[in-house]
Motif scaffolding. Structure first.
Motif, PDB file in Angstrom:
ATOM      1  N   TYR A   3      -3.960   4.521  -6.315  1.00 40.66           N
ATOM      2  CA  TYR A   3      -5.206   3.757  -5.615  1.00 40.66           C
ATOM      3  C   TYR A   3      -6.335   4.215  -6.225  1.00 40.66           C
ATOM      4  O   TYR A   3      -7.188   3.590  -6.771  1.00 40.66           O
ATOM      5  N   GLY A  43      -9.400   0.784   7.647  1.00 38.19           N
ATOM      6  CA  GLY A  43      -8.949   0.640   6.264  1.00 38.19           C
ATOM      7  C   GLY A  43      -9.309   1.761   5.388  1.00 38.19           C
ATOM      8  O   GLY A  43      -9.834   1.663   4.536  1.00 38.19           O
ATOM      9  N   VAL A  44      -9.165   3.159   5.908  1.00 38.72           N
ATOM     10  CA  VAL A  44      -9.827   4.278   5.515  1.00 38.72           C
ATOM     11  C   VAL A  44      -9.141   4.584   4.026  1.00 38.72           C
ATOM     12  O   VAL A  44      -9.621   5.226   3.303  1.00 38.72           O
ATOM     13  N   GLY A  45      -7.913   4.065   3.783  1.00 40.77           N
ATOM     14  CA  GLY A  45      -6.972   4.208   2.919  1.00 40.77           C
ATOM     15  C   GLY A  45      -6.977   5.688   2.478  1.00 40.77           C
ATOM     16  O   GLY A  45      -6.671   6.753   3.468  1.00 40.77           O
ATOM     17  N   TYR A  84       0.838  -1.424   0.074  1.00 40.36           N
ATOM     18  CA  TYR A  84      -0.052  -0.052   0.039  1.00 40.36           C
ATOM     19  C   TYR A  84       0.747   1.264   0.260  1.00 40.36           C
ATOM     20  O   TYR A  84       0.277   2.319  -0.384  1.00 40.36           O
ATOM     21  N   PHE A 141      -3.183   1.686   8.667  1.00 37.01           N
ATOM     22  CA  PHE A 141      -1.732   1.736   9.037  1.00 37.01           C
ATOM     23  C   PHE A 141      -0.688   2.222   8.109  1.00 37.01           C
ATOM     24  O   PHE A 141       0.523   2.296   8.339  1.00 37.01           O
ATOM     25  N   SER A 142      -1.287   2.340   7.056  1.00 38.62           N
ATOM     26  CA  SER A 142      -0.471   3.017   5.777  1.00 38.62           C
ATOM     27  C   SER A 142      -0.173   4.456   6.014  1.00 38.62           C
ATOM     28  O   SER A 142      -1.064   5.101   5.723  1.00 38.62           O
ATOM     29  N   VAL A 158      -6.089  -8.043   4.955  1.00 39.30           N
ATOM     30  CA  VAL A 158      -5.284  -8.269   6.379  1.00 39.30           C
ATOM     31  C   VAL A 158      -4.796  -9.506   6.812  1.00 39.30           C
ATOM     32  O   VAL A 158      -5.367 -10.608   6.049  1.00 39.30           O
ATOM     33  N   MET A 199      -3.212   3.263  12.749  1.00 35.96           N
ATOM     34  CA  MET A 199      -3.624   2.166  13.823  1.00 35.96           C
ATOM     35  C   MET A 199      -3.705   0.808  12.724  1.00 35.96           C
ATOM     36  O   MET A 199      -3.886   0.711  11.755  1.00 35.96           O
ATOM     37  N   ASP A 200      -3.348  -0.207  13.699  1.00 31.25           N
ATOM     38  CA  ASP A 200      -3.478  -1.519  13.005  1.00 31.25           C
ATOM     39  C   ASP A 200      -4.817  -2.165  13.200  1.00 31.25           C
ATOM     40  O   ASP A 200      -5.356  -1.981  14.419  1.00 31.25           O
ATOM     41  N   ALA A 201      -5.479  -2.461  12.341  1.00 29.38           N
ATOM     42  CA  ALA A 201      -7.050  -2.960  12.595  1.00 29.38           C
ATOM     43  C   ALA A 201      -7.085  -4.140  13.381  1.00 29.38           C
ATOM     44  O   ALA A 201      -8.192  -4.542  14.033  1.00 29.38           O
ATOM     45  N   ARG A 206     -19.295   1.043  -2.769  1.00 29.84           N
ATOM     46  CA  ARG A 206     -19.222   2.261  -1.652  1.00 29.84           C
ATOM     47  C   ARG A 206     -20.251   3.227  -1.379  1.00 29.84           C
ATOM     48  O   ARG A 206     -20.887   3.156  -0.240  1.00 29.84           O
ATOM     49  N   ILE A 249      -9.286   4.836  10.303  1.00 32.49           N
ATOM     50  CA  ILE A 249      -8.017   4.314  10.752  1.00 32.49           C
ATOM     51  C   ILE A 249      -7.444   3.706   9.685  1.00 32.49           C
ATOM     52  O   ILE A 249      -8.086   2.885   8.680  1.00 32.49           O
ATOM     53  N   ILE A 285     -11.628   7.764   0.147  1.00 34.83           N
ATOM     54  CA  ILE A 285     -12.248   7.788  -0.827  1.00 34.83           C
ATOM     55  C   ILE A 285     -13.855   7.684  -0.468  1.00 34.83           C
ATOM     56  O   ILE A 285     -14.578   8.309  -1.331  1.00 34.83           O
ATOM     57  N   ASN A 286     -14.188   7.262   0.782  1.00 42.22           N
ATOM     58  CA  ASN A 286     -15.423   7.251   1.093  1.00 42.22           C
ATOM     59  C   ASN A 286     -15.936   8.380   1.805  1.00 42.22           C
ATOM     60  O   ASN A 286     -16.977   8.512   2.128  1.00 42.22           O
TER      61      ASN A 286
HETATM   62  C1  SAM Z   1      -8.094  -1.928  -0.582  1.00 47.63           C
HETATM   63  S1  SAM Z   1      -7.863  -0.430   0.545  1.00 47.63           S
HETATM   64  C2  SAM Z   1      -9.253  -0.004   0.774  1.00 47.63           C
HETATM   65  C3  SAM Z   1      -9.549   1.637   0.914  1.00 47.63           C
HETATM   66  C4  SAM Z   1     -10.836   2.101   1.272  1.00 47.63           C
HETATM   67  N1  SAM Z   1     -11.581   1.696   2.413  1.00 47.63           N
HETATM   68  C5  SAM Z   1     -11.485   1.896  -0.232  1.00 47.63           C
HETATM   69  O1  SAM Z   1     -12.956   1.946   0.208  1.00 47.63           O
HETATM   70  O2  SAM Z   1     -11.294   1.700  -1.155  1.00 47.63           O
HETATM   71  C6  SAM Z   1      -7.143  -1.266   2.165  1.00 47.63           C
HETATM   72  C7  SAM Z   1      -6.498  -0.454   2.735  1.00 47.63           C
HETATM   73  O3  SAM Z   1      -6.404  -1.099   4.157  1.00 47.63           O
HETATM   74  C8  SAM Z   1      -5.334  -0.544   4.686  1.00 47.63           C
HETATM   75  N2  SAM Z   1      -4.852  -1.819   5.770  1.00 47.63           N
HETATM   76  C9  SAM Z   1      -4.216  -2.983   5.442  1.00 47.63           C
HETATM   77  N3  SAM Z   1      -4.068  -3.875   6.477  1.00 47.63           N
HETATM   78  C10 SAM Z   1      -4.410  -3.082   7.329  1.00 47.63           C
HETATM   79  C11 SAM Z   1      -4.072  -3.169   8.894  1.00 47.63           C
HETATM   80  N4  SAM Z   1      -3.893  -4.460   9.287  1.00 47.63           N
HETATM   81  N5  SAM Z   1      -4.696  -2.117   9.873  1.00 47.63           N
HETATM   82  C12 SAM Z   1      -4.979  -0.897   9.198  1.00 47.63           C
HETATM   83  N6  SAM Z   1      -5.108  -0.678   7.849  1.00 47.63           N
HETATM   84  C13 SAM Z   1      -4.767  -1.613   6.952  1.00 47.63           C
HETATM   85  C14 SAM Z   1      -4.484  -0.594   3.600  1.00 47.63           C
HETATM   86  O4  SAM Z   1      -3.259   0.383   3.889  1.00 47.63           O
HETATM   87  C15 SAM Z   1      -5.280   0.154   2.755  1.00 47.63           C
HETATM   88  O5  SAM Z   1      -5.393   1.605   2.916  1.00 47.63           O
END
Ligand code: SAM
Length: 234
Positions: free
Chosen positions: A47, A78-80, A40, A99-100, A148, A124-126, A59, A97, A83-84
């Motif tokens: 993305y 995983g808000v990335g 990521y 982690f990237s 994940v 944060m880690d999910a 979404r 939240i 985009i939402n």
């Molecule tokens: C496919 S993207 C989804 C982004 C957004 N939610 C969307 O609707 O497109 C997945 C996201 O989850 C995050 N991610 C992956 N593993 C994670 C973890 N263990 N903790 C937190 N975020 C995580 C990635 O960094 C990435 O931003």
């Protein structure tokens, strides 16, 4: 890191019949946080272009169907790139939240551009959420759970921070119930992890290990190979 193990087809067409219920084997591809984070970090700049429009109908539908009430507390896991974020009603309070760092940086740019308020973005880690039990009315993971390393642990964390009666929602692609398609999905899964997701996460097995009971499962996007799974916390 990726490992492979044998999986047998159930031969069942019913999506709610598990192919790996009671086991930890939900996908043939195993990843670790460091690997996913690396993917990521690289994906952040492209993305929205790569996964924006194609996954957008799901979404939009997910947030519309949440029918979020004024004042409700929503956690997006995983808000990335955020985009939402523009899809949520202004009257609710959003916590996102991820982690990237690179994905969160994009989200922060978006928030500044759009002037979105009532919002927190946290790194944060999910699988290890730093929130107290029962903190949110809705806990939503759009396109995260097949990314994940340990989807069951993440779902348990999502459940823990959701209040009783609140909703835990997954929007994701899962292993097809069609034996031919699922075989292809298992074959490509060790490769799709390099573009950010496992193609073969087993939904019935996942749900049975989390002990979450879905109140609805709807197919979304085109082609309709993604699912919107809504669960209510007892
Ligand atoms: C496919 S993207 C989804 C982004 C957004 N939610 C969307 O609707 O497109 C997945 C996201 O989850 C995050 N991610 C992956 N593993 C994670 C973890 N263990 N903790 C937190 N975020 C995580 C990635 O960094 C990435 O931003």
């Amino acid at each position: 890191m990726i490992t492979l193990f044998d999986r047998k087809d159930s031969g069942q067409d019913d999506e709610l019949v598990s192919t790996s219920s009671g086991t930890a084997q939900l996908s043939v591809a195993a990843v670790e946080n460091a690997f996913v984070e690396g993917v990521y970090e690289k994906l952040a700049s492209v993305y929205d272009l790569a996964f924006g429009p194609t996954l957008q109908p799901g979404r939009v539908r997910a947030i519309r169907e949440m029918a979020i009430q004024p004042g409700e507390r929503v956690l997006e896991v995983g808000v990335g790139t955020g985009i939402n974020l523009s899809l949520y009603p202004k009257s609710c309070s959003i916590t996102g939240i991820d982690f990237s760092c690179s994905m969160l940086e994009k989200a922060r740019d978006r928030v500044a551009r759009m002037g979105i308020r009532s919002l927190r973005l946290l790194q944060m880690d999910a699988a290890d959420l730093k929130f107290a039990d029962d903190s949110f009315d809705i806990v939503y993971a759009p396109y995260l759970i097949s990314v994940v390393p340990d989807p069951v642990k993440v779902a348990c964390e999502m459940r823990r921070v959701c209040r009783p009666g609140g909703r835990i929602i997954f929007l994701n692609h899962f292993l097809s119930p069609n034996p031919l398609v699922s075989r292809v999905e298992r074959l490509i899964s060790p490769f799709t992890v390099h573009i950010g997701f496992k193609a073969d996460l087993d939904l019935p097995g996942f749900l049975s290990q989390t002990e979450l009971q879905p109140v609805s499962i709807e197919k979304v996007n085109v082609p309709r190979i993604w699912s919107l799974v809504t669960c209510v916390k007892d």
